[in-house]
Scaffold this motif. Structure first.
Motif, mmCIF file in Angstrom:
data_model
loop_
_atom_site.group_PDB
_atom_site.id
_atom_site.type_symbol
_atom_site.label_atom_id
_atom_site.label_comp_id
_atom_site.label_asym_id
_atom_site.label_seq_id
_atom_site.Cartn_x
_atom_site.Cartn_y
_atom_site.Cartn_z
ATOM 1 N N PRO A 200 0.831 -1.205 0.000
ATOM 2 C CA PRO A 200 0.000 0.000 0.000
ATOM 3 C C PRO A 200 0.872 1.265 0.000
ATOM 4 O O PRO A 200 1.946 1.300 0.599
ATOM 5 N N GLY A 201 0.395 2.267 -0.720
ATOM 6 C CA GLY A 201 1.077 3.543 -0.754
ATOM 7 C C GLY A 201 2.159 3.660 -1.806
ATOM 8 O O GLY A 201 2.683 4.750 -2.053
ATOM 9 N N THR B 118 -2.029 2.407 -7.235
ATOM 10 C CA THR B 118 -1.593 2.464 -5.837
ATOM 11 C C THR B 118 -2.643 1.778 -4.966
ATOM 12 O O THR B 118 -3.831 2.072 -5.073
ATOM 13 N N LYS C 237 -4.494 1.533 -1.648
ATOM 14 C CA LYS C 237 -4.741 2.447 -0.535
ATOM 15 C C LYS C 237 -4.634 1.675 0.774
ATOM 16 O O LYS C 237 -5.088 0.552 0.886
ATOM 17 N N THR D 185 -0.137 9.928 7.839
ATOM 18 C CA THR D 185 -1.452 9.598 7.275
ATOM 19 C C THR D 185 -2.543 9.928 8.271
ATOM 20 O O THR D 185 -3.606 10.450 7.925
ATOM 21 N N HIS E 163 -6.866 3.253 -5.419
ATOM 22 C CA HIS E 163 -6.494 4.668 -5.539
ATOM 23 C C HIS E 163 -5.530 4.821 -6.689
ATOM 24 O O HIS E 163 -4.450 4.247 -6.678
ATOM 25 N N TRP F 133 -10.632 8.279 -7.583
ATOM 26 C CA TRP F 133 -11.160 7.113 -6.848
ATOM 27 C C TRP F 133 -11.908 6.241 -7.844
ATOM 28 O O TRP F 133 -12.797 6.704 -8.516
#
Length: 864
Positions: free
Chosen positions: A644-645, A670, A672, A687, A817, A822
Motif C-alpha cells: 500500500p502507498g 496504488t 490504498k 497519514t 487509488h 477514486w
C-alpha cells in the motif's frame, strides 16, 4: 537177703523190659505235625503219668530210629521236672531244640526249623514205677517258595507301574522259584481270582502266564497280584503290578459349526476332545492337507483338550471337508475325526470374453459383436450388469445394444464409437464384483483427429507454416493425399509450394498424421488445404481442412480495469497459499480486460507485467493460459504482494502464435492503506494527521454550508411565500447536492482535465471504423475514466455517482487509488450498444498516459 532182693529186682526189670520190648514191636499210632522251615516247630509229647503219684524219670526223643540213639533227652531223676537236665544232640538240633514241660502236652520246640528236620519222631517217657510210654509224630517240614517275580511277555521284568495301550494285548508271567511242596501260583484282579493255572518247570520253578487279549479302559490303575502259597501256616507270597493304560480319545467334536461361511472372513472354529490319556493331540485338516500354524491348543484338564482354529475360508474351500482330528500319539490307530462339510458363500467371480466365433483384431464397422460373461458365485447371483468405459449399458435396440438375457451382450452394427473397454458385473448377497475389462477394437477408415474437420491457420506472406494432418484410424493409415482450393476448384499444389514429408509413425496411441510445409507467396495462395488418408478399410470420407488466412500478432486488450481486493476475497479466488502474517500482504489487485482481435490465430495466453516507479525493471510477471481463469469476455488477473502507498505500472499483453500484442498500460496504480477504514492495522502518523485534517476541514465546510443553506431558505420563504412545494423540494435537492460535493481542485487541474477529455473524445471513435458507435448518453461512462477530476457541471456530477449506501461491493478499504482519482469496485463503464467485430481489429487507442480503462455495469453516484 540183700542179694536175693537185688536178684529179684533185676528179674523184675528184665520182665518189665521184655514186656516193653514186646510193646515196641507193636505198631504205634503216628500223629502228623507240619511246620514251616525257618520258623518255629512244636512237636507234642504227652508225659503225663498213667497213675497218680507216678513220676517221670526220663524222656527220650528219637528220629527215624537213627542207630537207636536218642537225639534229645530230659533227665528228671532226683529233681523236679522244672529242674530237669536237658541234652540235645549237637549234630541234630544243637541249641535249636528245647523241651517245654510247662505246657500240655509237653512240646519239643525247634527254632528255627530246617528243611532237614522233617521225619518221624518217637517220644519215649520213662516213669518211676509205671511202664514206659512211646509216641510217634511225623514232622512235615514245609519249605516256602521265594517271592514271585512278574515278567512281561517279552521276558522283561515288569515295572510296578506297567504301561499298556488301550485295545492292545497284555501278557504277564508270574514265576516262583522253590517251595516244598511246590506252591500254587495264582493271579488276582480286584481280590478275585483271575487265573489259577500254573505249571512247574525244572522241578523247582512254578509259573503262571496271564494273557489278556484286549486291554480295556477298566484296567487303568488296577492292581494285578500274583500269589504263591504252599501252606496254610503262613501268608502267601505276593508280587503286584499297577496297570498304566494309555487311553484313546473317546469323543471329538467341532462345537461351533455354521450352516455356511463367507469367503475371506476370519472365523474362530473350536474343537474339543476328551477321554484320551495322555492328552490328545488335535490337528486340523482341509481336504487331505493339514492346516498348520493357525491353531491354538489348550488343555482344560488332564482329560479334555481344546483347539481353536483361526480359519479364513477361500472360494476353493467350498464343498471341501474341514476335519478336526484328535489322536493319542502313543496309541496306534487311536485317531478320532469330526468332519464338517463346508458351504462357503462368496461374492461373484466374474470374467468376460469376446464371442468364441469372433476375432478380436478383425472387427470392422458394421459387424455384429457379442460378449459372454462367466459368473461363478455362491449363492447364485441375482443381478448382472454390463459396462462400457465404466458406464452402465442398458437395453437399447435403436442404438444396437441387445441384452438377450442370460449372460450375453450383443452389439449390432458396431461403429467407431463402439470401441472401448467392456466389462460385466454380478451381484449376490455376499457382494458384487466386476470383471476385468476386455478391449473392443473396431477397425474403421481414417477420420480427422478429435472430429475437427476445419482449422483456421494464420500465416504471413513468404512465411512457411507446418500443417499437420492428424487422423484417427484402425489400422493406421497407409497413404496421405493433399490438395489446395482457393476458388472453389480442387487443384494440386505445385511442388514448389510445399514439401511432402514421410508420414509419421504412431504419434500418440490414438492418432497418426502427415506434415505439409506450406509457404503462401501472394494473395492467391490463401485458401483451403485439404488432406485425405487411406488405410486397408478404405479412404477417408471427409477430408481434414486447413483454412489459410493472413495472420499476425493479436491486437491489444481492451477496457482493462483494476480494483483492490482484501484478503478474504483473494482467498475465495483460490489463492490460499498467499496468506501472510503481515496484514498488508493480504491486499490483492484484480485486473480485468476484454479481448481484442486475435490476429487471425487463437490466443494462447495473456501476460501482465508489474513495474514499480522506483525500479525501471518489472518486479513481477503473471502468465495466464487462454483457458485458465478467463471468461468469455477476457482474462482476469490476480496480482498479490503489492505494498500500500507505492505506485505501480501494469503492462498487459495478449499472446498468440505470432507473438505478443502491444501493451496496455495502467498507471499509476496504488493500493490504498486499509487502516483508514478498518481497525486492527497500523498507519503512519503522517497519514493519521492528514486524515484528521481532512475530516476537520470537511466538517467545518459542511457546518458552514448547512448554516448558509438554512439562512438562504429562511430568506427565500419570506420573499416567496406562494412558491409551490414541488419547486421548494427541487431547490432543496439542488442545494443539498451542491453542499455534498467535495471541494474542487485547482483551476489548472480542471483545465487540464477538459483538454484531456476532448482529446480522448476525439480519439475514441475514429471515422475509419464503422463498427464502433460512440456513446453520448450521460448515464454511460466513456472507456477512459478519470474520476479524480471534479466536474464543472453539477448535473453530470450528480448522475455519475449514487449514494454509496446502495453499493453491494467491498467496503471503502477495498477502493483502488489511482493518482488523485477514486475508482470504486465494479465501477466499470458499460459496453456500447454494438460490440467490436471479432474479425476486424479495433482501432480504439490502446494506451493513454495517466488513463485507467474501465467498464461499468452500472453508474455509481456518491453522497460523500
Amino acid at each position: 537177703m540183700e542179694r536175693m532182693l537185688l536178684l529179684m529186682s533185676l528179674l523184675a526189670r528184665f520182665v518189665v523190659a521184655e514186656v516193653l520190648l514186646g510193646d515196641v514191636d507193636e505198631p504205634l499210632p503216628i500223629s502228623d505235625v507240619s511246620a514251616v522251615a525257618g520258623f518255629k516247630a512244636k512237636i507234642p509229647c504227652d508225659i503225663d503219668p498213667p497213675i497218680k503219684d507216678e513220676t517221670v524219670i526220663m524222656v527220650f526223643w528219637y528220629k527215624d530210629e537213627k542207630d537207636g540213639e536218642p537225639i534229645y533227652s530230659v533227665d528228671v531223676r532226683g529233681r523236679q521236672i522244672a529242674q530237669a537236665r536237658l541234652w540235645s544232640d549237637p549234630y541234630v538240633f544243637g541249641e535249636r531244640a528245647v523241651m517245654k514241660t510247662d505246657v500240655k502236652p509237653a512240646e519239643l520246640e525247634i527254632d528255627p526249623l530246617e528243611s532237614t528236620d522233617g521225619g518221624v519222631y518217637r517220644c519215649r517217657v520213662d516213669f518211676k514205677n509205671s511202664p514206659t510210654k512211646n509216641q510217634k509224630i511225623n514232622l512235615t517240614v514245609i519249605v516256602p517258595p521265594k517271592k514271585p517275580v512278574i515278567y512281561t511277555g517279552a521276558r522283561n521284568l515288569a515295572k510296578i507301574l506297567q504301561p499298556f495301550n488301550e485295545g492292545s494285548e497284555m501278557s504277564l508271567l508270574c514265576e516262583v522259584i522253590g517251595g516244598l511242596p511246590p506252591p500254587r501260583v495264582t493271579w488276582y484282579f480286584n481280590d478275585e481270582v483271575l487265573d489259577d493255572t500254573y505249571t512247574q518247570e525244572h522241578d523247582d520253578i512254578t509259573i503262571n502266564r496271564l494273557d489278556i487279549r484286549r486291554v480295556t479302559r477298566n484296567f487303568l490303575r488296577t492292581r494285578l497280584i500274583c500269589k504263591a502259597n504252599n501252606t496254610q501256616l503262613m501268608m502267601p507270597l505276593t508280587s503286584e503290578v499297577i496297570l498304566d493304560v494309555n487311553l484313546k480319545p473317546l469323543v471329538v467334536n467341532i462345537t461351533n459349526k455354521r450352516f455356511h461361511l463367507s469367503a475371506l472372513r476370519t472365523y474362530e472354529i473350536e474343537c474339543v476332545s476328551s477321554g484320551s490319556r495322555p492328552e490328545a493331540v488335535i490337528t486340523w485338516w482341509k481336504g487331505t492337507h493339514q492346516v498348520k500354524h493357525m491353531a491354538r491348543n489348550f488343555a482344560d484338564n488332564p482329560n479334555v483338550t481344546r483347539s481353536v482354529l483361526s480359519y479364513v475360508p477361500t472360494i476353493e474351500d467350498d464343498g471341501k471337508f474341514l476335519t478336526c482330528r484328535a489322536e493319542n500319539p502313543v496309541v496306534p490307530n487311536s485317531a478320532l475325526e469330526d468332519k464338517w462339510h463346508l458351504l462357503v458363500h462368496y461374492a461373484p467371480v466374474v470374467s468376460i470374453k469376446l464371442g468364441s466365433s469372433l476375432k478380436a483384431n478383425d472387427i470392422n464397422e458394421g459387424d455384429d459383436v457379442y460378449f459372454e460373461c462367466d459368473v461363478r458365485a455362491n449363492p447364485r447371483s441375482y443381478k448382472l450388469l454390463w459396462f462400457k468405459d465404466g458406464k452402465e449399458l442398458h437395453q437399447n435396440a435403436t442404438a444396437g445394444i441387445i441384452l438377450p438375457g442370460g449372460r450375453s451382450l450383443v452389439l449390432q452394427s458396431v461403429t467407431k464409437s463402439s470401441a472401448g473397454e467392456y466389462s460385466c458385473m454380478a451381484a449376490n448377497v455376499e457382494g458384487k464384483s466386476a470383471s476385468r475389462s476386455v478391449t473392443l477394437e473396431v477397425m474403421y477408415a481414417p477420420i480427422c483427429k478429435d472430429g475437427s474437420s476445419t482449422q483456421v491457420v494464420g500465416a504471413l506472406k513468404h512465411e512457411t507454416i507446418s500443417l499437420v494432418c492428424g487422423v484417427q484410424s484402425k489400422p493406421p493409415p497407409t497413404t496421405f493425399h493433399w490438395t489446395f482450393n482457393n476458388s472453389g476448384e480442387l487443384m494440386s499444389v505445385p511442388a514448389t509450394k510445399y514439401a511432402q514429408v514421410k508420414p509419421l509413425s504412431l504419434i500418440t496411441n490414438h492418432w497418426h498424421g502427415s506434415r505439409l510445409n506450406y509457404t503462401p507467396e501472394n494473395d492467391m495462395d490463401y485458401g483451403t488445404v485439404a488432406c485425405w488418408a487411406r488405410n486397408r478399410i478404405g479412404v477417408q470420407r471427409t477430408p481434414c481442412l486447413f483454412q489459410i488466412i493472413v495472420a499476425g500478432k493479436p491486437y491489444p486488450l481492451q477496457n482493462c480495469t483494476a480494483l483492490q481486493s482484501t484478503g478474504p476475497y483473494a482467498y475465495r479466488m483460490g489463492h490460499e497459499d498467499f496468506k501472510a502474517t503481515d496484514s498488508r500482504d493480504a491486499d490483492w489487485l484484480i485486473v480485468r480486460c476484454s479481448e481484442g482481435f486475435d490476429g487471425g490465430l487463437p490466443l494462447t495466453n495473456y501476460e501482465l507485467e508489474v513495474y514499480s516507479e522506483e525500479n525501471v525493471y518489472h518486479v513481477n510477471t503473471i502468465y495466464l493460459n487462454h483457458t485458465d481463469r478467463s471468461g468469455s469476455s477476457g482474462p482476469v488477473f490476480e496480482v498479490p504482494g503489492l505494498e500500500p502507498g507505492r505506485n505501480y505500472r501494469l503492462h498487459l499483453y495478449a499472446v498468440n502464435a505470432k507473438g505478443r500484442s502491444d501493451p496496455v498500460v495502467l498507471e499509476p496504480v496504488t493500493l490504498k492503506g486499509v487502516a483508514m477504514y478498518t481497525t486492527g492495522r497500523g498507519i503512519s502518523d503522517e497519514t493519521t494527521d492528514y486524515s484528521l485534517l481532512v475530516a476537520c476541514f470537511a466538517g467545518g465546510i459542511t457546518a458552514i454550508c448547512i448554516l448558509i443553506v438554512g439562512i438562504t431558505l429562511t430568506l427565500y420563504r419570506r420573499n416567496h411565500p406562494m412558491q409551490t412545494t414541488k419547486a421548494q423540494a427541487a431547490e432543496t435537492m439542488q442545494y443539498e447536492s451542491k453542499e455534498d460535493r467535495p471541494a474542487a481542485p485547482a483551476a489548472t487541474n480542471e483545465a487540464h482535465r477538459d483538454d484531456l477529455k476532448e482529446q480522448i473524445n476525439a480519439d475514441d471513435v475514429p471515422d475509419d471504423d464503422p463498427d464502433v458507435i460512440p456513446s453520448k448518453t450521460v448515464e454511460r461512462r466513456p472507456d477512459i475514466f478519470e474520476p479524480g477530476y471534479a466536474s464543472s457541471k453539477p448535473s453530470e456530477r450528480a448522475k455519475d455517482f449514487r449514494c454509496l449506501e446502495d453499493l453491494d461491493y467491498p467496503s471503502p478499504s477495498s477502493v483502488l487509488h489511482a493518482k488523485d482519482s477514486w475508482v470504486y469496485p465494479n465501477g466499470y463503464a458499460e459496453k456500447s450498444e454494438k460490440s467490436l467485430s471479432p474479425i476486424r481489429p479495433s482501432t480504439l487507442p490502446v494506451h493513454r498516459t495517466h488513463d485507467i480503462y474501465t467498464r461499468s455495469l452500472r453508474v455509481q453516484e456518491s453522497c460523500i
